[in-house]
Design a protein around this motif. Structure first.
Motif, PDB file in Angstrom:
ATOM      1  N   ILE A 297       2.120  31.282 -15.448  1.00 57.52           N
ATOM      2  CA  ILE A 297       1.762  30.928 -14.069  1.00 57.52           C
ATOM      3  C   ILE A 297       2.543  31.782 -13.079  1.00 57.52           C
ATOM      4  O   ILE A 297       1.981  32.376 -12.157  1.00 57.52           O
TER       5      ILE A 297
ATOM      6  N   LEU B  66      -4.197  26.881 -13.659  1.00 57.11           N
ATOM      7  CA  LEU B  66      -3.383  26.630 -14.848  1.00 57.11           C
ATOM      8  C   LEU B  66      -2.241  25.658 -14.549  1.00 57.11           C
ATOM      9  O   LEU B  66      -1.896  24.825 -15.395  1.00 57.11           O
ATOM     10  N   GLU B  67      -1.669  25.749 -13.360  1.00 54.80           N
ATOM     11  CA  GLU B  67      -0.559  24.848 -13.033  1.00 54.80           C
ATOM     12  C   GLU B  67      -1.002  23.391 -13.033  1.00 54.80           C
ATOM     13  O   GLU B  67      -0.200  22.496 -13.298  1.00 54.80           O
TER      14      GLU B  67
ATOM     15  N   ALA C  33      -0.736  22.573 -16.844  1.00 53.37           N
ATOM     16  CA  ALA C  33       0.331  23.151 -17.671  1.00 53.37           C
ATOM     17  C   ALA C  33       1.245  22.105 -18.290  1.00 53.37           C
ATOM     18  O   ALA C  33       1.853  22.345 -19.339  1.00 53.37           O
TER      19      ALA C  33
ATOM     20  N   THR D 161       4.531  24.264 -22.824  1.00 54.31           N
ATOM     21  CA  THR D 161       4.500  24.060 -21.371  1.00 54.31           C
ATOM     22  C   THR D 161       5.362  25.094 -20.660  1.00 54.31           C
ATOM     23  O   THR D 161       4.963  25.643 -19.628  1.00 54.31           O
TER      24      THR D 161
ATOM     25  N   LEU E 271       3.551  28.317 -20.567  1.00 53.61           N
ATOM     26  CA  LEU E 271       2.460  28.260 -19.589  1.00 53.61           C
ATOM     27  C   LEU E 271       3.000  28.457 -18.179  1.00 53.61           C
ATOM     28  O   LEU E 271       2.392  29.174 -17.366  1.00 53.61           O
ATOM     29  N   TYR E 272       4.145  27.858 -17.871  1.00 50.07           N
ATOM     30  CA  TYR E 272       4.749  28.057 -16.548  1.00 50.07           C
ATOM     31  C   TYR E 272       5.171  29.505 -16.342  1.00 50.07           C
ATOM     32  O   TYR E 272       5.049  30.052 -15.240  1.00 50.07           O
TER      33      TYR E 272
ATOM     34  N   VAL F 256      -2.899  25.937 -26.647  1.00 50.93           N
ATOM     35  CA  VAL F 256      -2.923  26.192 -25.204  1.00 50.93           C
ATOM     36  C   VAL F 256      -4.117  27.030 -24.759  1.00 50.93           C
ATOM     37  O   VAL F 256      -4.441  27.055 -23.566  1.00 50.93           O
TER      38      VAL F 256
END
Length: 214
Positions: free
Chosen positions: A43, A126-127, A130, A36, A39-40, A95
């Protein structure tokens, strides 16, 4: 800019402070999803490509730099000094199942078919998902530590106030429209719904920890 947007931004900042406090204070990454966090980072990198080319305000610039730098620092802590305390076995969601559909959506649905706009659209889509690896990890843990639960709750609160901000702007600004953010925000909140229910149940009962059902 309105007060709802500002509250949302500071709740986001608070969530970052909480996760850094947990890692630095407890000297462990247990219960935190590196997937996560990465992923952020992706982003923020795709959303703020215009950091040095499009100056809106000092406020926006400071927050952009803060999001990028703090995200990188969290990943550094989890991959570096506290890597041994990171539970990779429980944080094993693929992911690419989230990234690839978001790339496809960004190419299909955007405001302008340009590199910056596609990257921005990708970051919005994506957010909205995420947090899924983090929530999945917590379900596997069952018991959620206080700081971890508060971190996720603050992230959810940030999104809720952004939705209120959009509603306020829609009501007060002529010709305001941002259906990509609206759609992504709605999906984001839906993803939080079950966690929010159990979080507030735990708060009402005065429980130090909360549990998520399998």
């Amino acid at each position: 800019m309105n007060v709802f947007r500002i509250i949302g931004d500071f709740l986001h900042l608070f969530s970052i402070i909480l996760i850094l406090t947990k890692i630095r204070k407890s000297k462990t990454c247990a219960g935190i999803s590196l997937k996560t966090q990465e992923l952020y980072a992706l982003i923020f990198l795709t959303r703020y490509l215009d950091l040095f080319t499009n100056f809106t305000s000092l406020y926006n610039t400071v927050f952009k730099i803060m999001y990028l730098s703090s995200s990188g620092y969290i990943i550094y802590l989890m991959r570096g000094p506290f890597r041994i305390k990171y539970d990779a076995e429980q944080d094993n969601f693929m992911v690419l199942y989230l990234i690839i559909p978001c790339i496809a959506l960004a190419f299909l649905f955007n405001y302008e078919f340009s590199f910056f706009e596609i990257c921005w659209s990708f970051s919005e889509y994506l957010e909205s998902v995420a947090l899924y690896p983090q929530l999945l990890m917590l379900i596997r843990y069952k018991d959620v530590e206080v700081l971890t639960a508060n971190y996720i709750a603050a992230l959810g609160g940030y999104r809720v106030f952004y939705v209120i901000n959009w509603g306020y702007r829609l009501y007060t600004e002529d010709n305001y429209s941002d259906w990509i953010s609206w759609t992504a925000g709605f999906l984001h909140i839906c993803l939080y719904a079950d966690f929010a229910y159990h979080y507030f149940q735990a708060q009402l009962k005065g429980q130090g920890r909360m549990s998520l059902p399998i």
